[in-house]
Scaffold this motif. Structure first.
Motif, PDB file in Angstrom:
ATOM      1  N   GLY A  49       1.129  -0.932   0.181  1.00 37.16           N
ATOM      2  CA  GLY A  49       0.359  -0.060   0.229  1.00 37.16           C
ATOM      3  C   GLY A  49       1.217   1.737   0.111  1.00 37.16           C
ATOM      4  N   VAL A  50       0.240   2.150   0.696  1.00 36.52           N
ATOM      5  CA  VAL A  50       1.052   3.373   0.893  1.00 36.52           C
ATOM      6  C   VAL A  50       2.328   3.756   2.027  1.00 36.52           C
ATOM      7  CG1 VAL A  50       0.265   4.538  -1.319  1.00 36.52           C
ATOM      8  CG2 VAL A  50      -0.300   4.990   1.113  1.00 36.52           C
ATOM      9  N   LYS A  51       2.588   4.511   1.644  1.00 31.04           N
ATOM     10  CA  LYS A  51       3.567   4.508   3.498  1.00 31.04           C
ATOM     11  C   LYS A  51       2.818   4.863   5.031  1.00 31.04           C
ATOM     12  CE  LYS A  51       6.293   8.023   4.792  1.00 31.04           C
ATOM     13  NZ  LYS A  51       6.840   8.998   4.527  1.00 31.04           N
ATOM     14  N   HIS A  82      -5.159   5.703 -11.191  1.00 31.46           N
ATOM     15  CA  HIS A  82      -4.321   5.220 -10.716  1.00 31.46           C
ATOM     16  C   HIS A  82      -3.491   6.022 -10.022  1.00 31.46           C
ATOM     17  CE1 HIS A  82      -3.529   1.538  -9.620  1.00 31.46           C
ATOM     18  NE2 HIS A  82      -2.541   1.390 -10.150  1.00 31.46           N
ATOM     19  N   CYS A  83      -2.750   5.449  -8.642  1.00 31.28           N
ATOM     20  CA  CYS A  83      -2.119   6.616  -7.724  1.00 31.28           C
ATOM     21  C   CYS A  83      -1.040   6.097  -8.535  1.00 31.28           C
ATOM     22  CB  CYS A  83      -2.652   5.958  -5.990  1.00 31.28           C
ATOM     23  SG  CYS A  83      -1.317   6.884  -5.302  1.00 31.28           S
ATOM     24  N   PRO A  84      -0.153   6.534  -8.364  1.00 35.37           N
ATOM     25  CA  PRO A  84       2.292   6.464  -8.897  1.00 35.37           C
ATOM     26  C   PRO A  84       2.378   6.051  -6.848  1.00 35.37           C
ATOM     27  CG  PRO A  84       1.250   8.665  -8.208  1.00 35.37           C
ATOM     28  CD  PRO A  84      -0.201   8.414  -8.247  1.00 35.37           C
ATOM     29  N   PRO A 142     -14.579   9.326  -1.373  1.00 36.93           N
ATOM     30  CA  PRO A 142     -15.356  11.080  -0.703  1.00 36.93           C
ATOM     31  C   PRO A 142     -14.011  12.311  -0.522  1.00 36.93           C
ATOM     32  CG  PRO A 142     -14.979   9.623   1.285  1.00 36.93           C
ATOM     33  CD  PRO A 142     -14.922   8.699  -0.276  1.00 36.93           C
ATOM     34  N   GLU A 143     -12.639  11.394  -0.918  1.00 34.34           N
ATOM     35  CA  GLU A 143     -12.055  12.541  -1.570  1.00 34.34           C
ATOM     36  C   GLU A 143     -12.129  12.760  -3.176  1.00 34.34           C
ATOM     37  OE1 GLU A 143      -8.201   9.889  -1.637  1.00 34.34           O
ATOM     38  OE2 GLU A 143      -8.288   8.961   0.603  1.00 34.34           O
ATOM     39  N   SER A 144     -13.212  12.362  -3.290  1.00 34.01           N
ATOM     40  CA  SER A 144     -13.298  13.336  -4.998  1.00 34.01           C
ATOM     41  C   SER A 144     -13.922  14.388  -4.955  1.00 34.01           C
ATOM     42  CB  SER A 144     -14.252  12.208  -5.578  1.00 34.01           C
ATOM     43  OG  SER A 144     -13.745  11.480  -5.744  1.00 34.01           O
ATOM     44  N   ASP A 200       4.324   6.917  -1.408  1.00 40.37           N
ATOM     45  CA  ASP A 200       3.593   8.147   0.162  1.00 40.37           C
ATOM     46  C   ASP A 200       2.321   8.625  -0.198  1.00 40.37           C
ATOM     47  OD1 ASP A 200       3.820   9.890   1.574  1.00 40.37           O
ATOM     48  OD2 ASP A 200       6.189  10.268   1.711  1.00 40.37           O
ATOM     49  N   CYS A 201       2.201   9.579  -0.778  1.00 45.44           N
ATOM     50  CA  CYS A 201       0.423   9.557  -1.165  1.00 45.44           C
ATOM     51  C   CYS A 201       0.828  11.350  -0.574  1.00 45.44           C
ATOM     52  CB  CYS A 201       0.177   9.330   0.658  1.00 45.44           C
ATOM     53  SG  CYS A 201      -1.913  10.197   0.508  1.00 45.44           S
ATOM     54  N   SER A 202       0.080  11.987  -1.262  1.00 46.41           N
ATOM     55  CA  SER A 202      -0.255  13.204  -1.458  1.00 46.41           C
ATOM     56  C   SER A 202      -0.916  13.880  -0.537  1.00 46.41           C
ATOM     57  CB  SER A 202      -1.218  13.526  -3.054  1.00 46.41           C
ATOM     58  OG  SER A 202      -2.394  13.722  -2.398  1.00 46.41           O
ATOM     59  N   LEU A 203      -1.864  13.692   0.257  1.00 49.10           N
ATOM     60  CA  LEU A 203      -2.330  14.368   1.347  1.00 49.10           C
ATOM     61  C   LEU A 203      -1.336  13.619   2.579  1.00 49.10           C
ATOM     62  CD1 LEU A 203      -5.598  11.683   1.629  1.00 49.10           C
ATOM     63  CD2 LEU A 203      -5.247  14.495   0.962  1.00 49.10           C
ATOM     64  N   CYS A 245      -6.273  13.858  -2.259  1.00 50.57           N
ATOM     65  CA  CYS A 245      -5.468  13.325  -3.180  1.00 50.57           C
ATOM     66  C   CYS A 245      -5.270  13.670  -5.005  1.00 50.57           C
ATOM     67  CB  CYS A 245      -6.163  12.201  -3.256  1.00 50.57           C
ATOM     68  SG  CYS A 245      -6.382  10.620  -4.380  1.00 50.57           S
ATOM     69  N   VAL A 246      -4.287  13.231  -5.157  1.00 49.82           N
ATOM     70  CA  VAL A 246      -3.413  13.316  -6.597  1.00 49.82           C
ATOM     71  C   VAL A 246      -4.791  12.798  -8.259  1.00 49.82           C
ATOM     72  CG1 VAL A 246      -1.323  14.530  -6.265  1.00 49.82           C
ATOM     73  CG2 VAL A 246      -2.013  12.213  -6.991  1.00 49.82           C
ATOM     74  N   VAL A 247      -5.151  11.657  -6.963  1.00 47.24           N
ATOM     75  CA  VAL A 247      -6.320  11.247  -7.834  1.00 47.24           C
ATOM     76  C   VAL A 247      -7.273  11.095  -8.087  1.00 47.24           C
ATOM     77  CG1 VAL A 247      -6.924   8.499  -8.599  1.00 47.24           C
ATOM     78  CG2 VAL A 247      -4.198   8.860  -6.934  1.00 47.24           C
ATOM     79  N   HIS A 248      -8.113  12.002  -7.020  1.00 47.15           N
ATOM     80  CA  HIS A 248      -9.525  11.460  -6.180  1.00 47.15           C
ATOM     81  C   HIS A 248     -10.059  13.101  -7.069  1.00 47.15           C
ATOM     82  CE1 HIS A 248      -9.510   8.045  -4.546  1.00 47.15           C
ATOM     83  NE2 HIS A 248     -10.557   8.237  -5.196  1.00 47.15           N
TER      84      HIS A 248
HETATM   85 FE1  SF4 Z   1      -2.911   9.061  -1.712  1.00 42.75          FE
HETATM   86 FE2  SF4 Z   1      -4.842   9.502  -3.487  1.00 42.75          FE
HETATM   87 FE3  SF4 Z   1      -2.414   7.468  -3.661  1.00 42.75          FE
HETATM   88 FE4  SF4 Z   1      -4.679   6.811  -1.765  1.00 42.75          FE
HETATM   89  S1  SF4 Z   1      -4.946   7.602  -4.187  1.00 42.75           S
HETATM   90  S2  SF4 Z   1      -3.110   7.156  -1.430  1.00 42.75           S
HETATM   91  S3  SF4 Z   1      -5.479   8.935  -1.542  1.00 42.75           S
HETATM   92  S4  SF4 Z   1      -2.562   9.463  -3.277  1.00 42.75           S
END
Ligand code: SF4
Ligand code: 13P
Length: 354
Positions: A89-91, A298-300, A229-231, A114-117, A202-205
């Motif tokens: 998953g992410v960190k 798609h989340c990089p 709901p991150e959209s 990581d995650c943009s949030l 979130c860069v994806v939503h």
């Molecule tokens: Fe973070 Fe968005 Fe990736 Fe989820 S989809 S891990 S909120 S960047």
């Protein structure tokens, strides 16, 4: 002035390029066999998020691990007796596992996931935000660093955010929320709570587009629209179902519609196809022509996970999550509050009403 906007708007974090693992013929089966042997030898269990590759999701299930949303990932890892937790998953998901299980070895295929949030909410700036509003309880989304969680009163995931905020609101608390402004605005709308919102996204939503979604829905009038709901608010406004990844999968499984338009990371389609093989799944539109990986559904960072990296980390060691004990112990308190709330609510010990 809407108090929600008393925090300066933050620039959207630049995501790395999307690079998905490519496997040659025969490589998949060989890698999976090797990984299974290594996992058994190291008493390891794999906990994967729905946005990771189908290969990792299948492997998690074939080896007695779990594929889930971030709330269940935390619960499952905590309850499982294995000595090593592998988090695909992410960190922040790996950190949550370590926070709850300090005695276990927690590893990830790639620590750069990581995650943009999380990146949009540095711990020192978050602490200053809390200090400036010390009359408010702080509620943070799980998509944050261990240090931010350590400073927060409550941690929530998308699956339980509205319930916890509703409960805190009913107890008369005013809240401060970080880091996802869209999820924060959504929770504020459905609960009526007084919330000051951090301005991460979130860069994806963030990339889902309401006007294009309306057109797509007009072409598929029988489709149910499912939105994480991150959209943005305008996209959520078009939804038949708003929910966490698990809740959206449940909607595909249980709703009678034959078609679904899905506004979340397309990694989720792997599980959706499995639970509802006869149904048609359509990606909600992002930026369309000229879209970059900032907007390709798609989340990089999730894509940084793969079988090759997992085999390498099990063979060579490394990629272990480490958190300073004083930070870990504080972060554990706010995560445990969420898990205890979830258990109490499930057992009917907390009545939220309508
Ligand atoms: Fe973070 Fe968005 Fe990736 Fe989820 S989809 S891990 S909120 S960047
Ligand atoms: P869920 O908790 O709904 O799985 O969401 C995690 C996430 O990062 C969504 O982008």
């Amino acid at each position: 002035m809407n108090p929600a906007f008393s925090v300066p708007v933050r620039p959207v974090i630049q995501a790395p390029p999307l690079v998905e693992e490519a496997l040659a013929d025969g490589e998949r089966a060989e890698l999976k066999t090797r990984i299974k042997r290594l996992m058994q030898a190291q008493d390891a269990v794999l906990v994967a998020h729905y946005y990771t590759s189908g290969d990792l999701q299948d492997l998690a299930e074939e080896t007695g691990g779990c594929v889930s949303d971030s709330l269940e990932m935390a619960r499952f890892g905590h309850a499982h007796p294995a000595k090593t937790l592998i988090v695909a998953g992410v960190k922040f998901m790996g950190e949550t596992a370590k926070i709850l299980n300090p005695e276990k070895r927690v590893i990830m295929p790639d620590l750069a996931a990581d995650c943009s949030l999380d990146l949009a909410c540095p711990a020192d700036e978050f602490a200053a935000f809390c200090d400036a509003h010390s009359d408010r309880l702080s509620v943070v989304y799980a998509n944050t660093s261990a240090a931010v969680k350590a400073r927060a009163d409550w941690v929530v995931t998308s699956g339980i955010a509205a319930k916890i905020v509703k409960y805190l609101h009913s107890q008369g608390h005013k809240l401060l929320w970080a880091p996802d402004r869209h999820l924060g605005e959504y929770v504020q709308r459905v609960t009526g709570a007084d919330m000051l919102l951090w301005q991460g996204s979130c860069v994806v939503h963030e990339a889902f587009k309401a006007e294009a979604l309306k057109k797509l829905h007009a072409a598929h009038p029988g489709a149910a629209v499912l939105v994480h709901p991150e959209s943005p608010e305008a996209v959520i406004a078009l939804a038949d179902v708003v929910g966490s990844t698990t809740q959206l999968i449940e909607a595909v499984r249980t709703l009678p519609n034959a078609e679904f338009i899905v506004a979340t990371d397309n990694g989720i389609f792997h599980k959706m196809r499995e639970v509802a093989p006869g149904k048609t799944l359509i990606e909600a539109p992002t930026a369309g022509v000229g879209a970059t990986c900032q907007s390709c559904a798609h989340c990089p960072w999730m894509a940084m996970n793969g079988l090759k990296k997992l085999a390498a980390v099990l063979e060579n060691g490394g990629n272990e999550i480490r958190i300073e004990e004083s930070v870990r112990a504080k972060a554990a308190v706010s995560i445990q509050r969420m898990l205890e709330f979830a258990a109490a609510e499930k057992a009917g010990r907390i009545q939220l009403g309508d």
